[in-house]
Design a protein around this motif. Sequence first.
Motif, PDB file in Angstrom:
ATOM      1  N   VAL A  57       0.809  -1.193   0.017  1.00  0.00           N
ATOM      2  CA  VAL A  57       0.150  -0.283   0.423  1.00  0.00           C
ATOM      3  C   VAL A  57       0.751   1.281   0.266  1.00  0.00           C
ATOM      4  CG1 VAL A  57      -1.743   1.078   1.732  1.00  0.00           C
ATOM      5  CG2 VAL A  57      -1.655  -1.519   0.750  1.00  0.00           C
ATOM      6  N   LYS A  58       0.777   1.834  -0.856  1.00  0.00           N
ATOM      7  CA  LYS A  58       1.293   3.460  -1.206  1.00  0.00           C
ATOM      8  C   LYS A  58       0.593   4.098  -0.076  1.00  0.00           C
ATOM      9  CE  LYS A  58       4.108   6.704  -4.341  1.00  0.00           C
ATOM     10  NZ  LYS A  58       4.738   6.904  -5.126  1.00  0.00           N
ATOM     11  N   THR A  59       1.329   5.124   1.037  1.00  0.00           N
ATOM     12  CA  THR A  59       0.781   6.449   1.399  1.00  0.00           C
ATOM     13  C   THR A  59       1.167   7.724   1.231  1.00  0.00           C
ATOM     14  OG1 THR A  59       1.979   5.290   2.983  1.00  0.00           O
ATOM     15  CG2 THR A  59      -0.130   4.675   3.692  1.00  0.00           C
ATOM     16  N   ARG A  60       2.270   7.987   0.833  1.00  0.00           N
ATOM     17  CA  ARG A  60       3.262   8.790   0.787  1.00  0.00           C
ATOM     18  C   ARG A  60       3.707   9.140  -0.839  1.00  0.00           C
ATOM     19  NH1 ARG A  60       8.856   7.897   0.588  1.00  0.00           N
ATOM     20  NH2 ARG A  60       9.175   5.971   1.703  1.00  0.00           N
ATOM     21  N   LEU A  61       4.675  10.402  -0.817  1.00  0.00           N
ATOM     22  CA  LEU A  61       5.243  10.317  -2.103  1.00  0.00           C
ATOM     23  C   LEU A  61       5.923   9.808  -1.743  1.00  0.00           C
ATOM     24  CD1 LEU A  61       4.076  14.199  -2.078  1.00  0.00           C
ATOM     25  CD2 LEU A  61       3.627  12.896  -4.063  1.00  0.00           C
ATOM     26  N   ARG A  62       6.468   9.585  -3.138  1.00  0.00           N
ATOM     27  CA  ARG A  62       8.309   8.893  -3.494  1.00  0.00           C
ATOM     28  C   ARG A  62       9.174   9.978  -2.902  1.00  0.00           C
ATOM     29  NH1 ARG A  62      10.839   8.351  -8.311  1.00  0.00           N
ATOM     30  NH2 ARG A  62       9.439   9.310 -10.014  1.00  0.00           N
ATOM     31  N   ARG A  63       9.991   9.373  -1.850  1.00  0.00           N
ATOM     32  CA  ARG A  63      12.147  10.984  -2.676  1.00  0.00           C
ATOM     33  C   ARG A  63      12.240   9.716  -4.332  1.00  0.00           C
ATOM     34  NH1 ARG A  63      12.566   7.607   2.231  1.00  0.00           N
ATOM     35  NH2 ARG A  63      14.388   6.322   0.948  1.00  0.00           N
ATOM     36  N   PRO A  64      12.997  11.100  -4.592  1.00  0.00           N
ATOM     37  CA  PRO A  64      13.349  10.960  -5.680  1.00  0.00           C
ATOM     38  C   PRO A  64      14.858   9.956  -6.476  1.00  0.00           C
ATOM     39  CG  PRO A  64      14.225  13.004  -4.986  1.00  0.00           C
ATOM     40  CD  PRO A  64      12.974  12.436  -3.738  1.00  0.00           C
ATOM     41  N   ASP A  65      15.424   9.349  -5.308  1.00  0.00           N
ATOM     42  CA  ASP A  65      15.891   8.122  -5.683  1.00  0.00           C
ATOM     43  C   ASP A  65      15.495   6.492  -5.548  1.00  0.00           C
ATOM     44  OD1 ASP A  65      14.796   8.834  -2.545  1.00  0.00           O
ATOM     45  OD2 ASP A  65      16.892   7.654  -2.158  1.00  0.00           O
ATOM     46  N   GLU A  66      14.098   6.925  -4.900  1.00  0.00           N
ATOM     47  CA  GLU A  66      12.785   5.725  -4.397  1.00  0.00           C
ATOM     48  C   GLU A  66      11.993   5.341  -6.498  1.00  0.00           C
ATOM     49  OE1 GLU A  66      11.430   5.583  -0.521  1.00  0.00           O
ATOM     50  OE2 GLU A  66      10.386   6.463  -1.950  1.00  0.00           O
ATOM     51  N   VAL A  67      12.350   4.043  -6.735  1.00  0.00           N
ATOM     52  CA  VAL A  67      11.683   3.431  -8.259  1.00  0.00           C
ATOM     53  C   VAL A  67      10.486   3.880  -7.627  1.00  0.00           C
ATOM     54  CG1 VAL A  67      11.614   1.593  -9.193  1.00  0.00           C
ATOM     55  CG2 VAL A  67      13.731   1.991  -8.195  1.00  0.00           C
ATOM     56  N   LYS A  68       9.402   4.017  -9.037  1.00  0.00           N
ATOM     57  CA  LYS A  68       7.773   3.963  -8.632  1.00  0.00           C
ATOM     58  C   LYS A  68       7.864   2.552  -8.618  1.00  0.00           C
ATOM     59  CE  LYS A  68       6.438   7.811 -11.558  1.00  0.00           C
ATOM     60  NZ  LYS A  68       5.783   7.902 -12.776  1.00  0.00           N
ATOM     61  N   THR A  69       6.413   2.955  -7.653  1.00  0.00           N
ATOM     62  CA  THR A  69       6.354   1.071  -7.177  1.00  0.00           C
ATOM     63  C   THR A  69       4.945   1.639  -7.588  1.00  0.00           C
ATOM     64  OG1 THR A  69       5.062   2.445  -5.427  1.00  0.00           O
ATOM     65  CG2 THR A  69       7.384   0.863  -4.702  1.00  0.00           C
ATOM     66  N   GLY A  92      -6.151  21.040  -8.725  1.00  0.00           N
ATOM     67  CA  GLY A  92      -5.296  21.069  -9.084  1.00  0.00           C
ATOM     68  C   GLY A  92      -4.345  20.808  -8.066  1.00  0.00           C
ATOM     69  N   ILE A  93      -4.585  20.864  -6.694  1.00  0.00           N
ATOM     70  CA  ILE A  93      -3.912  20.644  -5.500  1.00  0.00           C
ATOM     71  C   ILE A  93      -2.655  18.948  -5.498  1.00  0.00           C
ATOM     72  CG2 ILE A  93      -3.050  20.340  -3.185  1.00  0.00           C
ATOM     73  CD1 ILE A  93      -5.132  22.489  -3.112  1.00  0.00           C
ATOM     74  N   ASN A  94      -1.492  18.996  -5.783  1.00  0.00           N
ATOM     75  CA  ASN A  94      -0.720  17.614  -5.857  1.00  0.00           C
ATOM     76  C   ASN A  94       0.597  17.450  -5.210  1.00  0.00           C
ATOM     77  OD1 ASN A  94      -0.618  15.860  -8.654  1.00  0.00           O
ATOM     78  ND2 ASN A  94       1.390  16.341  -8.600  1.00  0.00           N
ATOM     79  N   ASP A  95      -0.087  18.037  -3.954  1.00  0.00           N
ATOM     80  CA  ASP A  95       1.316  17.362  -2.954  1.00  0.00           C
ATOM     81  C   ASP A  95       1.028  16.282  -1.822  1.00  0.00           C
ATOM     82  OD1 ASP A  95      -1.240  18.474  -1.383  1.00  0.00           O
ATOM     83  OD2 ASP A  95      -0.880  19.836  -0.668  1.00  0.00           O
ATOM     84  N   THR A  96       0.567  15.596  -2.617  1.00  0.00           N
ATOM     85  CA  THR A  96       0.158  13.720  -1.937  1.00  0.00           C
ATOM     86  C   THR A  96       0.434  12.400  -2.546  1.00  0.00           C
ATOM     87  OG1 THR A  96      -2.625  13.800  -1.810  1.00  0.00           O
ATOM     88  CG2 THR A  96      -1.170  15.082   0.090  1.00  0.00           C
ATOM     89  N   ALA A  97       0.508  11.716  -2.498  1.00  0.00           N
ATOM     90  CA  ALA A  97       1.010  10.442  -3.494  1.00  0.00           C
ATOM     91  C   ALA A  97      -0.929  10.621  -4.492  1.00  0.00           C
ATOM     92  CB  ALA A  97       0.857   9.379  -3.025  1.00  0.00           C
ATOM     93  N   ALA A  98      -1.894  10.800  -3.141  1.00  0.00           N
ATOM     94  CA  ALA A  98      -2.971  10.328  -3.883  1.00  0.00           C
ATOM     95  C   ALA A  98      -3.245  10.828  -4.515  1.00  0.00           C
ATOM     96  CB  ALA A  98      -4.070  10.267  -2.250  1.00  0.00           C
TER      97      ALA A  98
END
Length: 171
Positions: A57-69, A92-98
């Motif tokens: 389960v994804k709950t947070r934005l990924r860091r730049p060094d993390e692979v997309k899951t 258009g707010i885009n500040d969370t993973a969801a």
Amino acid sequence: MRSPLILVACAAPPTIQAAELVEHLVRDGWDVYVVLTEGAAAWADEKSLEAASGHPVKTRLRRPDEVKTVPVPAAVVVAPATFNTINQWAAGINDTAALGVLNEALGAGVPIVVAPHTKDELAAHPAFRRNVEVLSTAGVRFTALGALDPVTAEGQYQWQSVLDLLRDHAR
């Protein structure tokens, strides 16, 4: 091969039973990836969601060094969708993973089905109605506005409207 579907779940009571929705989606032939809003993490049973979907389960934005899951989806379901998430998404707010998933999917023309879960007072708010219209005009399909209601005395939620709308909209 199963098509990838992203389920975004927000902080509302139906999220407690979101694993049931995942099981229905998997039975319908989808490869389900779950993304929770940060607030939904407190409502959700992440272990059940992971067991039902077969993915973390994804709950947070990924860091730049993390692979997309989470893959590029063939469809997105937002259930339950809260007042806050719908309003932020339409703005258009885009500040969370969801919100990132929702904004990218909308921009890419991915079929999106939304099941709002809001109090009647919030559903009547003019900004909410306006934002539902903004998203609808962009191609998002909504179940009935208002709350997803329990359909049994035990508090089981009805996911059928979500599944029916997805079948009509995404295949």
